[in-house]
Scaffold this motif. Structure first.
Motif, mmCIF file in Angstrom:
data_model
loop_
_atom_site.group_PDB
_atom_site.id
_atom_site.type_symbol
_atom_site.label_atom_id
_atom_site.label_comp_id
_atom_site.label_asym_id
_atom_site.label_seq_id
_atom_site.Cartn_x
_atom_site.Cartn_y
_atom_site.Cartn_z
ATOM 1 N N GLU A 22 0.832 -1.205 0.000
ATOM 2 C CA GLU A 22 0.000 0.000 0.000
ATOM 3 C C GLU A 22 0.866 1.254 0.000
ATOM 4 O O GLU A 22 0.527 2.246 -0.621
ATOM 5 C CB GLU A 22 -1.043 0.003 1.126
ATOM 6 C CG GLU A 22 -0.570 0.348 2.496
ATOM 7 C CD GLU A 22 -1.720 0.257 3.525
ATOM 8 O OE1 GLU A 22 -2.894 0.130 3.136
ATOM 9 O OE2 GLU A 22 -1.420 0.289 4.722
ATOM 10 N N PHE A 25 2.495 1.199 -3.821
ATOM 11 C CA PHE A 25 1.495 1.426 -4.859
ATOM 12 C C PHE A 25 0.990 2.866 -4.799
ATOM 13 O O PHE A 25 0.690 3.467 -5.832
ATOM 14 C CB PHE A 25 0.322 0.454 -4.714
ATOM 15 C CG PHE A 25 0.662 -0.976 -5.046
ATOM 16 C CD1 PHE A 25 1.814 -1.286 -5.760
ATOM 17 C CD2 PHE A 25 -0.163 -2.017 -4.652
ATOM 18 C CE1 PHE A 25 2.134 -2.610 -6.072
ATOM 19 C CE2 PHE A 25 0.138 -3.336 -4.970
ATOM 20 C CZ PHE A 25 1.296 -3.631 -5.673
ATOM 21 N N ALA A 26 0.866 3.404 -3.582
ATOM 22 C CA ALA A 26 0.382 4.778 -3.450
ATOM 23 C C ALA A 26 1.407 5.781 -3.969
ATOM 24 O O ALA A 26 1.046 6.756 -4.616
ATOM 25 C CB ALA A 26 0.053 5.085 -1.997
ATOM 26 N N PHE A 30 0.834 1.260 -9.286
ATOM 27 C CA PHE A 30 0.836 -0.195 -9.360
ATOM 28 C C PHE A 30 1.839 -0.679 -10.403
ATOM 29 O O PHE A 30 2.698 -1.518 -10.126
ATOM 30 C CB PHE A 30 -0.572 -0.694 -9.700
ATOM 31 C CG PHE A 30 -0.674 -2.179 -9.897
ATOM 32 C CD1 PHE A 30 -0.495 -3.046 -8.828
ATOM 33 C CD2 PHE A 30 -0.946 -2.708 -11.148
ATOM 34 C CE1 PHE A 30 -0.590 -4.426 -9.006
ATOM 35 C CE2 PHE A 30 -1.042 -4.084 -11.334
ATOM 36 C CZ PHE A 30 -0.855 -4.935 -10.264
ATOM 37 N N LEU A 118 -3.800 6.024 -2.159
ATOM 38 C CA LEU A 118 -3.985 4.993 -3.183
ATOM 39 C C LEU A 118 -5.413 4.992 -3.707
ATOM 40 O O LEU A 118 -5.657 4.856 -4.908
ATOM 41 C CB LEU A 118 -3.628 3.622 -2.597
ATOM 42 C CG LEU A 118 -3.820 2.407 -3.503
ATOM 43 C CD1 LEU A 118 -2.987 2.529 -4.762
ATOM 44 C CD2 LEU A 118 -3.464 1.119 -2.770
ATOM 45 N N ARG A 121 -6.042 7.806 -5.987
ATOM 46 C CA ARG A 121 -5.491 7.492 -7.287
ATOM 47 C C ARG A 121 -6.359 6.509 -8.078
ATOM 48 O O ARG A 121 -6.548 6.644 -9.284
ATOM 49 C CB ARG A 121 -4.106 6.881 -7.090
ATOM 50 C CG ARG A 121 -3.583 6.344 -8.363
ATOM 51 C CD ARG A 121 -2.143 5.936 -8.275
ATOM 52 N NE ARG A 121 -1.638 5.928 -9.622
ATOM 53 C CZ ARG A 121 -0.375 5.894 -9.949
ATOM 54 N NH1 ARG A 121 0.523 5.912 -9.011
ATOM 55 N NH2 ARG A 121 0.008 5.895 -11.188
ATOM 56 N N LEU A 130 -6.236 -1.631 -11.651
ATOM 57 C CA LEU A 130 -6.471 -0.852 -10.444
ATOM 58 C C LEU A 130 -7.943 -0.503 -10.286
ATOM 59 O O LEU A 130 -8.545 -0.713 -9.236
ATOM 60 C CB LEU A 130 -5.617 0.425 -10.523
ATOM 61 C CG LEU A 130 -5.407 1.229 -9.262
ATOM 62 C CD1 LEU A 130 -4.727 0.382 -8.208
ATOM 63 C CD2 LEU A 130 -4.549 2.456 -9.566
ATOM 64 N N CYS A 177 -6.104 12.352 -2.177
ATOM 65 C CA CYS A 177 -4.903 11.944 -2.898
ATOM 66 C C CYS A 177 -3.752 12.902 -2.656
ATOM 67 O O CYS A 177 -2.598 12.510 -2.536
ATOM 68 C CB CYS A 177 -5.223 11.872 -4.380
ATOM 69 S SG CYS A 177 -4.022 10.995 -5.348
#
Lengths: 215, 215
Positions: A22, A25-26, A30, A118, A121, A130, A177
């Motif tokens: 997490e 990916f954030a 991804f 995340l 996003r 995603l 975000c």
DNA sequence: GTCTATAGATTGATAGAC
DNA sequence: GTCTATCAATCTATAGAC
């Protein structure tokens, strides 16, 4: 039945992988995160992701599910409670029932802050991987929010309501975000981003937008 | 001095690469698009990107510049004109001066629609490559919008104004990014997304949000 | 300017020892 | 469950013929 790990202070590998995922990916996306980076960050072996989750994509789904299922459960309880109340809820109450759990939860633990980014996003990301995973988990709560808002704003046509909810979710996702990571700040402004003041700021804005008269 | 191509109806390679890039970067993301896909879509050779632009990243920058420089020029003229007028502009006029060029331009040509989605994405994308290139081009117009709004809304503190502009840009970017590609549509709603009605819908919402009284 | 061929690095995933 | 080693595919970028 999970075994109690020998070392109590250290989360087991599976959880460390979720935490690292997490976070990465954030911040890198991804597609922008390799399993090598990820397993290094989690202090796990390269093969660990495929052993515990089966694939990189299944890891992403697990990252969403871990946080989103309880969070949406809370939102859902809040919204249902408003619908069952004696009086018709105000639009501000409805929005608050949805928004407050997010921002409060964001401040509770440091991993959650990355998760909220995340999510912000995922809403805008055109990448199928995603977005599909995310939307599957969010669809029920979105529809419940829409219906509850329709009760609070009966004068609004369904189509206008749809658009305004769309705008509101955009403002929210953008805030989640980017809050605290501004690219551009005008001179003399030092925006505070604590959950309480941010919540009331965003509710002022969204409530007025939802209740605006149509031109 | 550009040579006139032998085949008038077909854009030259450089332009076909830009067209393919804005289409693919918008739908699959920057990292999610390979040069092989891209050059195949543009009916060009794999080496063409590096020959014409030097790198994949420089191609991305060129994609932004081609559309954003003239668009921001138009926005800037609109805003400056409001500032020089005899009367203080309304917040709706200021927002309209910024928003209208985007949505009108989006409907003019089919490539622009993809570009607008790419912009929506660039705002939320944590990836440095995409965001830095974009923010460098947007910073002047954001600051001009902020200052012009401050004149239209003198009762608002600079910090409140900053947050509300943040929310408004979120709603806008979300709309630009996803309009016409909804994931979730409640039953019975068929949202129309033509530029004229979308503009007035979004201006109703944003103007009310910007002018809301603080709680 | 356009092409082929390929270098050089990195990727997600897996097989099999321990 | 964890590790090493490795496969097969893919990537960006470049060299050099035409």
């Amino acid at each position: 039945m999970k075994q109690i790990p020998a070392n109590f202070s250290r989360p087991d590998t599976k959880e460390r992988l979720l935490d690292a995922a997490e976070r990465l990916f954030a911040s890198d996306g991804f597609q922008g995160t390799s399993l090598r980076q990820l397993t290094a960050e989690a202090k796990a072996n390269l093969a660990a992701v495929n052993y515990h989750f089966g694939s990189k994509e299944a890891l992403l789904a697990a990252v969403f599910e871990r946080r989103l299922l309880p969070l949406n459960e809370l939102r859902s309880r809040n919204l249902q409670q408003l619908r069952l109340g004696a009086e018709r809820p105000t639009s501000r109450q409805v929005l608050q029932a949805f928004v407050e759990p997010t921002l409060a939860f964001r401040d509770r633990d440091p991993g959650a802050e990355a998760f909220v980014r995340l999510v912000g996003r995922a809403i805008a990301d055109p990448d199928d991987t995603l977005r599909k995973i995310f939307m599957r988990l969010m669809e029920p709560i979105f529809l419940l929010l829409y219906e509850t808002l329709a009760e609070a704003l009966p004068q609004l046509s369904r189509s206008d309501l749809f658009w305004r909810l769309h705008f509101a979710l955009g403002a929210l996702s953008h805030t989640m975000c980017l809050a605290g990571r501004f690219q551009i700040v005008p001179p003399g402004v030092t925006p505070a981003a604590d959950a309480a003041s941010l919540t009331s700021q965003v509710l002022d804005f969204l409530t007025a937008g939802m209740e605006a008269s149509c031109s």
